[in-house]
Structure formats: C-alpha cells, structure tokens
Design an enzyme around this catalytic site. Sequence first.
Site, PDB file in Angstrom:
ATOM      1  CD1 TRP A   1      28.757  33.734  39.176  1.00 35.32           C
ATOM      2  CD2 TRP A   1      27.939  35.395  37.917  1.00 35.32           C
ATOM      3  NE1 TRP A   1      29.816  34.294  38.475  1.00 35.32           N
ATOM      4  CE2 TRP A   1      29.343  35.316  37.695  1.00 35.32           C
ATOM      5  CE3 TRP A   1      27.218  36.386  37.223  1.00 35.32           C
ATOM      6  CZ2 TRP A   1      30.024  36.172  36.817  1.00 35.32           C
ATOM      7  CZ3 TRP A   1      27.893  37.224  36.352  1.00 35.32           C
ATOM      8  CH2 TRP A   1      29.282  37.117  36.163  1.00 35.32           C
TER       9      TRP A   1
ATOM     10  CG  HIS B   1      23.153  28.032  41.037  1.00 33.55           C
ATOM     11  ND1 HIS B   1      23.949  28.734  40.170  1.00 33.55           N
ATOM     12  CD2 HIS B   1      21.877  28.246  40.607  1.00 33.55           C
ATOM     13  CE1 HIS B   1      23.191  29.331  39.251  1.00 33.55           C
ATOM     14  NE2 HIS B   1      21.925  29.046  39.481  1.00 33.55           N
TER      15      HIS B   1
ATOM     16  N   GLY C   1      30.716  27.610  33.019  1.00 31.36           N
ATOM     17  CA  GLY C   1      31.563  28.447  33.866  1.00 31.36           C
ATOM     18  C   GLY C   1      32.889  28.726  33.192  1.00 31.36           C
ATOM     19  CB  SER C   2      35.975  30.098  34.576  1.00 27.73           C
ATOM     20  OG  SER C   2      36.186  29.212  35.652  1.00 27.73           O
TER      21      SER C   2
ATOM     22  CD  GLU D   1      27.488  24.836  26.611  1.00 22.98           C
ATOM     23  OE1 GLU D   1      28.191  25.649  25.988  1.00 22.98           O
ATOM     24  OE2 GLU D   1      26.731  24.027  26.075  1.00 22.98           O
TER      25      GLU D   1
ATOM     26  CB  CYS E   1      29.447  32.360  27.814  1.00 21.85           C
ATOM     27  SG  CYS E   1      27.813  31.647  27.707  1.00 21.85           S
TER      28      CYS E   1
ATOM     29  CD  GLU F   1      34.593  35.068  28.753  1.00 23.63           C
ATOM     30  OE1 GLU F   1      35.168  34.202  29.444  1.00 23.63           O
ATOM     31  OE2 GLU F   1      33.392  35.014  28.459  1.00 23.63           O
TER      32      GLU F   1
END
Length: 457
Positions: free
Chosen positions: A133, A158, A209-210, A231, A265, A362
Amino acid sequence: MPIATTNPATGQVLKTYEAMSDEQVDAAIERTDLAYRRLRGTTVGQRGEWLVAAADLLDAERDEIARIMTTEMGKTYAAAKAEVTKCASACRFYAERAPEFLADAPADAEAVKATRAFVRYQPIGPVLAVMPWNFPLWQVMRFAAPALMAGNTGLLKHASNVPQTALLMEDLFRRAGFPEGAFTTLLVGSEAVDRILSDPRVRAATLTGSEGAGRSIAQIAGRELKKTVLELGGSDPFVVMPSADVDRAAEVATTARCQNNGQSCIAAKRFIVHTDVFDAFAERFAANMAALRVGDPMDQSTDVGPLASERGRDEIDAQVRDAVDKGATVLCGGQKPDRDGWFYPPTVVTDLTPQMRMWSEEVFGPVAGLYRVSSYDEAIEVANGTAFGLGANAWTRDPEEQERFATDLDAGNVFVNGMTTSYPELPFGGVKNSGYGRELSAVGMREFCNTKTVWIG
Ligand code: NDP
C-alpha cells in the site's frame, strides 16, 4: 484483513468490499490466460501505443487518482500527485525503450558453429503481482509497464487497504486499449495467494512487501517451480563522513527518512555519522525533523501525514518505547499524539545498542536511529550489520572514499551524496533479506521474459 478503504487521517471506514469467490478468481485467471494468447501476438509498437494512452489518462486524471491514494493510505496529496506523474513517465519510458530492450541480441555465430545465433526475449505468460500500500500506484506500475510491454499479462493482488487504487489500475489499462483481461485486479485476501500461484496458468510472481510475505510466496513458488522477484523490507544506512557537506546531508536526511510519512522500503533509517561531524549533523538533523509539519495529508502545508494503519503506528511507537526503556536518548518527537488518526511525529533516537529492537529491525515510520562511529571501517561494519540490503547512502566528498563505499556497502542500490530513489532507467532491488531479482530498466523487464537462445545451422 478486511478489504476496505479506511481514512488513516480520521480512522473512519469509508468503503468495504467483498472478497472474490474462488469461482470468480478462476474465471479471472481464465480471462487473463486468453488475454495472454492475444497480447503475445500483438506488436511491441501496438502495446506501446496502449501504454502511452495509459500515461495520457494518468496525466489527465492525476488529481482524482491522487485524492483516492491519499484517502486510502495517508500520503500527502502533493506526494500522491507526484507519484501519478512518475507512473506516467515510466509508461512513456517503457513504450519508447521496450523495442530496444526486446530486440533480438546477436551472438557470435562462428564461435558456436552456426550460420546465425541470437537471443530472443519472449513473454512467459500471466504474472501474479502481490503489492503493498505504501506507493499504491508506483509499485504496481513498475511491474505492469514492463510486463505488459513484454507481452505478459498481470494479475494484481493489491494490499487489502487500497482496494480503490487497485480497481482503478485495472480500469486504466482497459480504457487505454489493452485487451480485456490483460491486467486484472483480484480483490482477495493474502490467504488466496497459494491457490492462485498454484494454478498452472499463472507462470510467475512478483512481490513487494514484508519478509514474511516474501518467505511465504517463495515457498509456494518453489513448490510450483515458478520464477519470483521479491522486493522486501530495508533498513538503509545513511553514512556521513567528515568531508561531507553536513548541511546538505542533514537536509536530504530529513526527506530520505520522512518521505511518504516514513513508510518507504528505501527510506534511510539508520544515520551513521562520523564522530568529527556527529554533533553538527545531529543538531541540524533533529532541528529539521522537528520543524516538519504533521497534519491533514490533503493540506498543502503538511509535510508528514498519518501512518497508513493503526497497527503500523503502534508498531513504531513500541520500537521507540523499547529503545527508551533500554537507555536510548530521544532528540525530538517520540510521543504518540493524542488525536484522531494514526499520526506519529518525526523522531530522532540516539545512543542505540544491539539489545534494542531499533538496532536490528526495520522501522516503518518517521523515526530515525542515529549512530556515532569513529572510522570508515566502523561505518561499514554498522552499515552492513543488518539482515537487510536494499539501498544505502554515503556522504563524502573524497573521491577515493566514494569508490570504496560503492564497493563495500552490501546493498542493491548505493547512492553517494544523494538519497536512494528508483528510476525507470536503473535496476532496482536488494540483496540478503531485502529480496532478489530486479525491477525497472531492461534488467527488470527481462526478469519475466523467456531469454531464448536461437541457433540456426
Ligand atoms: P505485507 O507484506 O503484509 O503486505 C504486502 C502485500 O503482501 C499485501 O498485498 C498483503 O496482502 C500481501 N501479503 C501479506 N502476507 C502475505 C502472505 N503470507 N502471503 C501472500 N501475500 C501476503 O506488508 P505490511 O503491509 O504488513 O507492511 C509491513 C512491512 O512490510 C513493513 O515493515 C516493510 O518491511 C514491508 N513493506 C515493504 C515494502 C516495500 O516497499 N518493500 C512496502 C510495504 C511494506 P494483505 O494486505 O491482504 O495482507
């Protein structure tokens, strides 16, 4: 997670959606498979015309698309408009450059005893894109533009909190002229991904994403022998050396940390500063961070809007509390405000130790960790001392040091005297737990191509 638009500035649920049934998903996969057969037979020139039409629509409808993004995930309206414009440029970039990226690449025929030998880049089929998002249009576009130009079709799952942005992407490509089914949005939760990726018609997957989502998708794809590009997160270092322009570094550091309300990110997250310039940098950086205006993302004067979710805001607050409880020093911010919406102030925390969560995790919000080092080697050790390896920044005017940073920083992207940004012209991706594969440029386009060797005797 419910599929819904909830305004992060107010916490109000504005619109909810039913997840698609298995039957609806199967029908969508069937349509995308048929569309793939059609699309692969079109010329790259034709696909380029459709992609330019998509760019024209984005430019014409920029303000409305931006308003939807801001409402769904809280980025400032100005940042949302810039994102739409960036997507239009990426479409034009791929429309213009794809003929060159996809052209047959001649090989040394004599060396392989052929009369002709070359490499041909061909599409591989429907690709599943699982997207986040934080840049709800750009993350999708940087997959979709090269994939469609290559003749692949796209199935978008999404993030559940940006359904309106997801639906407008499908509509955009349809109105631009791409065949029905060439780009399809699936309104489904993450539990549906296994079934979709296991379908033999779906040939590959890309995820932004994660780490957790990455591991899950890579496992499914491994079992099904399908290509993936991942990614994932990052905890990018931003190293400042004695020869740096400290004022400029402190100014860019503020943007690099707080862009997109701190949820990127490739945001710089760990500021690793040589002791000779530490105090000067810390003072300017904390002052710049404290001066940012936090507020309604639709307001032109706002620099930092709310976090996208309550869970995300509570997570960064917990990371800061953990550091403070274990002895860290807060230079600015650090307190969850008492107001509606999921706001968090720009925060700088120093005196961090490996026992604190912020050292290794993170931080996905406007919170910077500040580290003091006394040599180049120590800077590299701290910079690389993380499980991630997405982007990295180094600030130095010493040419020799610039070269060393370019080699020694363990990351997919190294930016010297500037912040990490993605450009359609340059490959983008990470190493270590930040994922694998590349997006953008010719490299990104060819990730989802059959790189076919042709030998003619
Ligand atoms: P997630 O990884 O949870 O979400 C990203 C996408 O993956 C969403 O579409 C989500 O769907 C889907 N997803 C989540 N879990 C799975 C799974 N097990 N299998 C398949 N699909 C899955 O990111 P978050 O929103 O939770 O963000 C938290 C962290 O993710 C951040 O701290 C950051 O590290 C990372 N992140 C990285 C981004 C980047 O640009 N590299 C962008 C955003 C987040 P659904 O929404 O339905 O759960």
